[in-house]
Design a protein around this motif. Structure first.
Motif, PDB file in Angstrom:
ATOM      1  N   PRO A  32      58.876  41.209  11.742  1.00  0.00           N
ATOM      2  CA  PRO A  32      59.946  41.780  11.760  1.00  0.00           C
ATOM      3  C   PRO A  32      60.917  41.072  11.942  1.00  0.00           C
ATOM      4  CG  PRO A  32      57.827  43.263  12.725  1.00  0.00           C
ATOM      5  CD  PRO A  32      57.225  41.309  12.261  1.00  0.00           C
ATOM      6  N   LYS A  33      62.057  42.067  12.132  1.00  0.00           N
ATOM      7  CA  LYS A  33      63.521  41.004  12.146  1.00  0.00           C
ATOM      8  C   LYS A  33      63.595  41.544  13.925  1.00  0.00           C
ATOM      9  CE  LYS A  33      66.080  41.238   8.228  1.00  0.00           C
ATOM     10  NZ  LYS A  33      67.278  41.619   7.302  1.00  0.00           N
ATOM     11  N   TRP A  34      62.119  42.594  14.084  1.00  0.00           N
ATOM     12  CA  TRP A  34      62.950  43.210  15.373  1.00  0.00           C
ATOM     13  C   TRP A  34      62.167  42.675  16.409  1.00  0.00           C
ATOM     14  CZ3 TRP A  34      58.787  45.018  18.665  1.00  0.00           C
ATOM     15  CH2 TRP A  34      57.384  44.881  17.599  1.00  0.00           C
ATOM     16  N   THR A 321      56.573  51.630  16.838  1.00  0.00           N
ATOM     17  CA  THR A 321      55.705  50.702  16.135  1.00  0.00           C
ATOM     18  C   THR A 321      55.680  49.170  17.443  1.00  0.00           C
ATOM     19  OG1 THR A 321      55.736  49.315  14.068  1.00  0.00           O
ATOM     20  CG2 THR A 321      57.126  49.293  15.173  1.00  0.00           C
ATOM     21  N   LEU A 323      53.801  45.237  16.037  1.00  0.00           N
ATOM     22  CA  LEU A 323      52.844  44.113  15.158  1.00  0.00           C
ATOM     23  C   LEU A 323      51.502  44.357  15.049  1.00  0.00           C
ATOM     24  CD1 LEU A 323      54.049  40.559  16.574  1.00  0.00           C
ATOM     25  CD2 LEU A 323      55.082  42.445  15.534  1.00  0.00           C
TER      26      LEU A 323
END
Length: 387
Positions: A32-34, A321, A323
């Protein structure tokens, strides 16, 4: 009408199952981008630190010359010092017969490129004839994490192991060689309620300032994540005495915990210093896979892989959140086999150096490895087998 609704519900359920399966299996190698990554192991470099049968020093416990890093070298911290990276790694001597029964000390290695290291012949932190004998004899000093303040004081969190209770200890230094020990970090709050319960693995919050990774404050407080079974938090105003975050019942507040069916199904253990980004705070952690039906069958039971979790920028205790798959997992032979037979990449040290992130990790509790993330040339994370 009821039959139509039943069929429609069944179709929707099947679609949801299909979409979940696709999400889990079609491309698990896209972060994900974060998240940070992927981290690449430089070709032909690892392991960068291995046991040394020749290094010896006069051990204060036995008053004898001791081969302090002859058995295993692993679980490193890392920091930038001038124009070099310094790795502070855990070593084990030849005493004892298994994990936890030998004496551990912290060794020093430095590098101008982050890949090739020159090591000191003597450890820089060890159980000595000092104020911490009660907490460090005979097991020693284990699993360091290191970060630096904006004014140049290095802060090390490590496990003090007396073979009775593991405790988080703290020490400070100006040069990463000479250290001042302050002892267990949780003694000053709640009447010492959490001081003598097992505690380990501290990841202090950091941020990039002018291209340098330094310890951060939020609303005047330093923050850390810590823990092995669950992830907890603590705050401090002086970097030495830490106040654990508690819930309404006065018990440790669990920020997140192991998940059934995932790579972190058995333990979630904090890794290197957490980092504040414009998308939130990233906590890098080690996930242990459950050996039974509760684990992720794509990975060995009891293996350790590396994960990332996202927290709020304004409230470091607010979990957002994480991974669903690890970004680094045991791949090389020396990561899959060693003192820890189930395979381990155990992340503890990360440093921002020459505009790249250098991640240092323990390989099967036996050696030290490195992986590099270049934000200008991101690469896929370790490939994940399909379900």
């Amino acid at each position: 009408m009821n039959k139509i609704l039943t069929k429609l519900s069944g179709f929707v359920a099947c679609l949801l199952v299909f979409n979940f399966a696709v999400a889990q299996t079609s491309n698990p190698n896209v972060l994900p981008k974060w998240a940070f990554g992927g981290f690449v192991r430089p070709a032909g470099i690892n392991p960068i630190i291995s046991p040394d049968l020749n290094a010896a020093f006069l051990d204060p416990m036995s008053n004898k010359m001791t081969k302090w890093e002859a058995n295993y070298t692993f679980n490193p911290a890392a920091a930038v010092k001038g124009h070099k990276i310094v790795v502070l790694y855990r070593s084990e001597d030849l005493t004892g017969v298994e994990i936890g029964t030998r004496t551990s000390r912290i060794g020093y290695a430095e590098s101008s490129d982050g890949l090739s290291f020159k090591r000191n012949a003597k450890p820089v932190l060890y159980p000595g004839d000092d104020s911490q004998k009660e907490f460090e004899w005979p097991g020693g000093c284990e699993d360091p994490r290191v970060a630096v303040t904006a004014t140049g004081t290095y802060v090390m969190f490590y496990t003090q192991w007396n073979r009775k209770v593991p405790r988080l200890g703290v020490a400070t230094s100006k040069d990463l060689i000479t250290w001042m020990k302050y002892g267990p970090i949780f003694r000053e709050f709640y009447n010492g309620k959490f001081a003598d319960t097992p505690n380990k693995s501290a990841s202090i919050l950091t941020k990039l300032v002018g291209g340098k990774q330094v310890i951060a404050r939020i609303n005047g407080k330093y923050w850390m994540y810590w823990g092995e079974q669950h992830v907890y938090a603590a705050t401090s105003t002086n970097l030495v005495d830490w106040k654990p975050e508690v819930d309404s019942k006065g018990e440790l507040k669990q920020l997140f915990s192991p998940r059934a069916g995932y790579f972190d199904s058995d333990l979630t253990e904090c890794g290197p210093p957490a980092i504040m980004t414009n998308k939130g705070i990233i906590l890098f952690y080690n996930g242990k896979n459950h050996p039974g039906d509760g684990g992720d069958k794509r990975f060995n039971g009891n293996s350790y892989c590396a994960g990332e979790a996202l927290f709020s920028r304004t409230d470091p205790s607010k979990f957002i959140t994480r991974l669903s798959v690890p970004f680094l997992r045991p791949m090389e032979s020396f990561e899959k086999s060693g003192q820890y037979v189930n395979g381990t990449v155990f992340i503890e040290g990360m440093a921002y150096f020459q505009k790249k992130w250098f991640l240092y990790y323990g390989c099967a509790d036996s050696r030290v490895g490195v992986a590099v993330f270049d934000p200008n040339k991101p690469a896929p994370p370790d490939p994940i087998p399909l379900l």
